[in-house]
Enzyme design. Sequence first.
Site, PDB file in Angstrom:
ATOM      1  N   ARG A  25       0.826  -1.211   0.000  1.00 38.53           N
ATOM      2  CA  ARG A  25       0.000   0.000   0.000  1.00 38.53           C
ATOM      3  C   ARG A  25       0.858   1.258   0.000  1.00 38.53           C
ATOM      4  O   ARG A  25       0.474   2.284   0.570  1.00 38.53           O
ATOM      5  CB  ARG A  25      -0.972   0.020   1.194  1.00 38.53           C
ATOM      6  CG  ARG A  25      -2.030  -1.071   1.127  1.00 38.53           C
ATOM      7  CD  ARG A  25      -3.151  -0.808   2.122  1.00 38.53           C
ATOM      8  NE  ARG A  25      -4.020  -1.973   2.219  1.00 38.53           N
ATOM      9  CZ  ARG A  25      -4.446  -2.487   3.370  1.00 38.53           C
ATOM     10  NH1 ARG A  25      -4.099  -1.950   4.513  1.00 38.53           N
ATOM     11  NH2 ARG A  25      -5.241  -3.540   3.371  1.00 38.53           N
ATOM     12  N   ARG A  29      -3.325   6.574   1.200  1.00 41.93           N
ATOM     13  CA  ARG A  29      -3.884   7.737   1.873  1.00 41.93           C
ATOM     14  C   ARG A  29      -2.928   8.427   2.846  1.00 41.93           C
ATOM     15  O   ARG A  29      -3.195   9.537   3.285  1.00 41.93           O
ATOM     16  CB  ARG A  29      -5.159   7.340   2.618  1.00 41.93           C
ATOM     17  CG  ARG A  29      -6.329   7.065   1.688  1.00 41.93           C
ATOM     18  CD  ARG A  29      -7.548   6.604   2.469  1.00 41.93           C
ATOM     19  NE  ARG A  29      -7.386   5.250   2.966  1.00 41.93           N
ATOM     20  CZ  ARG A  29      -8.221   4.673   3.826  1.00 41.93           C
ATOM     21  NH1 ARG A  29      -9.248   5.357   4.298  1.00 41.93           N
ATOM     22  NH2 ARG A  29      -8.016   3.432   4.231  1.00 41.93           N
ATOM     23  N   ARG A  38      -6.627  11.358  -5.690  1.00 40.37           N
ATOM     24  CA  ARG A  38      -7.896  10.664  -5.427  1.00 40.37           C
ATOM     25  C   ARG A  38      -9.063  11.643  -5.530  1.00 40.37           C
ATOM     26  O   ARG A  38     -10.113  11.318  -6.094  1.00 40.37           O
ATOM     27  CB  ARG A  38      -7.828  10.019  -4.034  1.00 40.37           C
ATOM     28  CG  ARG A  38      -9.168   9.616  -3.431  1.00 40.37           C
ATOM     29  CD  ARG A  38      -9.506   8.177  -3.630  1.00 40.37           C
ATOM     30  NE  ARG A  38     -10.762   7.843  -2.990  1.00 40.37           N
ATOM     31  CZ  ARG A  38     -10.907   7.012  -1.961  1.00 40.37           C
ATOM     32  NH1 ARG A  38      -9.857   6.433  -1.435  1.00 40.37           N
ATOM     33  NH2 ARG A  38     -12.086   6.739  -1.477  1.00 40.37           N
ATOM     34  N   ASP A  75      -7.208  -2.916  -7.100  1.00 33.80           N
ATOM     35  CA  ASP A  75      -7.851  -3.490  -5.925  1.00 33.80           C
ATOM     36  C   ASP A  75      -8.178  -4.945  -6.204  1.00 33.80           C
ATOM     37  O   ASP A  75      -8.521  -5.301  -7.343  1.00 33.80           O
ATOM     38  CB  ASP A  75      -9.133  -2.723  -5.571  1.00 33.80           C
ATOM     39  CG  ASP A  75      -9.678  -3.113  -4.213  1.00 33.80           C
ATOM     40  OD1 ASP A  75     -10.493  -4.067  -4.144  1.00 33.80           O
ATOM     41  OD2 ASP A  75      -9.287  -2.503  -3.217  1.00 33.80           O
ATOM     42  N   TYR A 152     -15.066 -12.164   0.354  1.00 33.44           N
ATOM     43  CA  TYR A 152     -15.802 -10.918   0.086  1.00 33.44           C
ATOM     44  C   TYR A 152     -17.029 -11.177  -0.782  1.00 33.44           C
ATOM     45  O   TYR A 152     -18.082 -10.568  -0.581  1.00 33.44           O
ATOM     46  CB  TYR A 152     -14.883  -9.906  -0.604  1.00 33.44           C
ATOM     47  CG  TYR A 152     -13.846  -9.301   0.302  1.00 33.44           C
ATOM     48  CD1 TYR A 152     -14.158  -8.201   1.103  1.00 33.44           C
ATOM     49  CD2 TYR A 152     -12.555  -9.805   0.356  1.00 33.44           C
ATOM     50  CE1 TYR A 152     -13.210  -7.621   1.933  1.00 33.44           C
ATOM     51  CE2 TYR A 152     -11.590  -9.245   1.184  1.00 33.44           C
ATOM     52  CZ  TYR A 152     -11.920  -8.155   1.971  1.00 33.44           C
ATOM     53  OH  TYR A 152     -10.974  -7.602   2.798  1.00 33.44           O
TER      54      TYR A 152
END
Length: 344
Positions: A25, A29, A38, A75, A152
Amino acid sequence: MAEQKKLLRALAGETQDVPPIWMMRQAGRYLPEYRATRAEAGDFLSLCYNPELATEVTLQPIRRYGFDAAILFADILLVPQALGADLWFVTGEGPRLSTITTEADFAKLGPVSDIHETLNPIYETVRLLSSALPSETTLIGFAGAPWTVATYMIAGRGTPDQGPAHLLRQENNPLFEALLARITEATIEYLSMQIKAGAEVVKIFDSWAGSLRGEAFEKYALEPCRQITEALKERHPDIPVIGFPREAGDKYVGFAKATGVDCVALDNSVDPEWAAAHVQIDGCVQGNLASRHMVTGGQELVDDTRRIVKAFGNGPHIFNLGHGITPDADPDNVQRMIDAVRGG
């Protein structure tokens, strides 16, 4: 030349005085430049599917830190979306998907041959990165492992214990295995296209492998990874594969030999000295600094980083975190980690 890239040398089994380093990652962020891009994209999925902006955020940590590898910005849930599942992200809560809990749900999924129509922008990002990265930087492609992606798809969201997937596995095993097989096939095609577009290494993220026990781990974590690796090696024999069965514990032992991966990524729940003795003996390992150090910093960050470098110093090693960097991380602590690895 590709063979001179530090990360590829480690994956080929070379022991280096200073290990190559990248960070899960690493585009994310915690970086102000990521947050700006973003915002420009509008939302997370729009960023993933915009090749120019996805390329930009992938390059940001390379410009800032000079990591030895860049990992494609995407992703793991793009594959279920490409198979026909509905996917959206809830601000502050994470991903949501339409669920697969019945044969009727499964029947709504499309064939693997149709996934590329959705995923073509991802391949374009890889192509752009392949030409934009510095010559010494390795480009890593990736996908989620079938078990993790299935958790998921079955629950429709992330869950603390992957309970819905375990329940379906036990109560309707034919459906569960059919879903896993579809994801496995799609993952092979997805990673193969990333390689064709320019990925030099691919990584298989099994974030929830640790919730599989005993025979279930062998059958639903190890075996799909082996199938994917074998298929990719047949098509692209020179492309290394990194496997990450997170929280596998003692199941890390022998994982490389059993699956054919060139490197095993380790989470930070395993002791580096133990892993050097029991996992690194089979080849390259990656890891495994605790992500919390990127928040807390201080001398403990430096000491733990140096301990890991020393523990794995007698074999092929790629320095990384034991899990992805968190949004509250301090960018300055990332530089402290890099300096500690490289002797600064």
